[in-house]
Design an enzyme around this catalytic site. Structure first.
Site, PDB file in Angstrom:
ATOM      1  N   TYR A 155      36.296  47.055  44.862  1.00  0.00           N
ATOM      2  CA  TYR A 155      36.921  47.717  43.708  1.00  0.00           C
ATOM      3  C   TYR A 155      36.431  49.146  43.663  1.00  0.00           C
ATOM      4  CZ  TYR A 155      37.970  48.941  38.872  1.00  0.00           C
ATOM      5  OH  TYR A 155      38.443  49.570  37.752  1.00  0.00           O
ATOM      6  N   GLU A 199      42.691  53.810  40.071  1.00  0.00           N
ATOM      7  CA  GLU A 199      42.010  52.537  40.308  1.00  0.00           C
ATOM      8  C   GLU A 199      42.566  51.899  41.577  1.00  0.00           C
ATOM      9  OE1 GLU A 199      43.076  48.935  38.065  1.00  0.00           O
ATOM     10  OE2 GLU A 199      41.004  48.928  37.360  1.00  0.00           O
TER      11      GLU A 199
END
Ligand code: GDP
Ligand code: MN
Length: 390
Positions: free
Chosen positions: A109, A197
């Site tokens: 992530y 993101e």
């Protein structure tokens, strides 16, 4: 402003961030042709909506042939996806993105955002990429690594290198990670993003780092200097009420309560929402009519509030600084008459020409409940929305 994954990926590629090859499709046949063109043994067919959580909701499917890709696209197109980010009404899928499949060894992530508390950018990374990042943040916060970047200094390679090692990457991958983060950060600055993101950022079996998903938010206030980004707007993905508000230049955010609010000034609007909650009610919207609200604007604002079927009462809270309360009162009465307002209306006017404004309301013959203080306005509006005496 949000964009679709396929648009985000085109921007990532422009800044040198590796993404899979992909083809946009609006019909199953186009998806099949796209898979054929990509020519990889596996393709992934992905719903394009402005919300995450698609994988778990059935909006991401692997396909091992162009025929399977066509079938997957025909399953996904026209679906209404319900994810934690779509709201209860879900989102209709109008487009799919067909991507070359990746052999995933690991899902990481990575995000860049502002950390206002420390007035710096924050790079946020975790080894626990994939579909459960919100859960990781609450159950295993030690698995989330954050690096702050001072805006005047900018991102330095040593920072992303340290982050790469914290993620447990091998030296060759750390080198790739440093280049990946540098590209992402450059994009973030160049396009005035408010958040990017990448979840997941995958390490493939052959050791490549690829952005398998990409979500980018842009700062609306900076869109004027990025017409190419503004052009990526997809009105069909936006809240219909917010879109209508945009068109008439009103700052409006739809909420899920039943008290419609018309306020001038963002701070006062926020205070009004707080007061409604404090009094035990729930606001239907945030609406800042702006400092220059006139009769026409007040009317448009009323129309917008009334488009929301949940509205059971309206609270008008105006502090007359530049704006004159008598003009607001004229706008309110005109709107209430023209629109044959059927929900209770509570109005608080303070400041410039407030007394004249109150007199206009009192003499209008309309059933308008005046309020003196913010708290009184809140209490009256909450009671009115509950069907009590407004
Ligand atoms: P989201 O659920 O909306 O965040 O959609 P993502 O684009 O993140 O996809 C969800 C999941 O699908 C990812 O976490 C991966 O596990 C899986 N996925 C996406 N693309 C591929 C791919 O090319 N190959 C494989 N094996 N899995 C993929
Ligand atoms: Mn994702």
């Amino acid at each position: 402003m949000n964009v679709h994954e396929y648009q985000a990926k085109a921007l990532l590629a422009e800044f040198g961030v590796p993404v899979p090859a992909g083809v946009l499709a609006t019909t199953p046949a186009e998806a099949g042709a796209g898979a054929r063109k990509l020519g990889t043994p596996v393709v992934v067919v992905k719903a394009q909506i402005h919300a995450g959580g698609r994988g778990k909701a059935g909006g991401v499917k692997l396909a091992k042939s162009p025929e399977e890709a066509e079938q997957a696209a025909s399953d996904i197109l026209g679906m209404t996806l319900h994810t934690p980010q779509t709201g209860p009404e879900g989102k209709l899928v109008r487009k799919v993105y067909v991507e070359a499949g990746s052999a995933i060894a690991d899902e990481l992530y990575l995000a860049i955002l502002f950390d206002r508390a420390v007035e710096r950018f924050a790079l946020v990374a975790s080894t626990e990429g994939g579909m459960e990042i919100e859960e990781v943040a609450s159950t295993n916060p030690e698995k989330i690594h954050t690096v702050h970047v001072e805006p005047n200094v900018g991102l330095k390679d040593y920072q992303s290198r340290a982050l790469g090692y914290e993620l447990g990457l091998a030296p060759e991958q750390v080198t790739k990670f440093v280049a990946f983060v540098a590209g992402l950060f450059e994009l973030f600055l160049a396009k005035d993003c408010s958040q990017v993101e990448i979840n997941p950022l995958v390490v493939t079996e052959s050791g490549e780092l690829i952005a398998l998903d990409g979500k980018i938010n842009f700062d609306d206030s900076a869109l004027y200097r990025h017409p190419e980004i503004a052009g990526l707007r997809d009105p069909e993905e936006e809240d219909a009420r917010e879109r209508a508000a945009n068109e008439i230049d009103l700052a409006y955010v739809g909420l899920d309560g039943n008290i419609g609010c018309m306020v001038n000034g963002a701070g006062l609007a926020m205070a009004t929402l707080d007061m409604i909650h404090y009094c035990g009610g729930s606001p239907a919207n945030f609406l800042d009519a702006g400092g220059g609200a006139d009769k026409q604007k007040v009317k448009e604002a009323f129309k917008l509030i009334l488009r929301d079927e949940n509205v059971q009462a309206i609270l008008v809270n105006i502090f007359g600084g530049i704006v004159r309360c008598d003009l607001i009162a004229e706008g309110v009465t005109a709107a209430a008459q023209d629109l044959e307002l059927s929900v209770p209306l509570v109005v608080r006017l303070q400041g410039t020409m407030a007394e004249e404004g109150r007199a206009i309301l009192a003499n209008s013959g309309l059933d308008i409940t005046p309020a003196e203080t913010l708290q009184e306005a809140g209490e009256l509006a909450v009671a009115a929305a509950k069907g009590g005496k407004g």
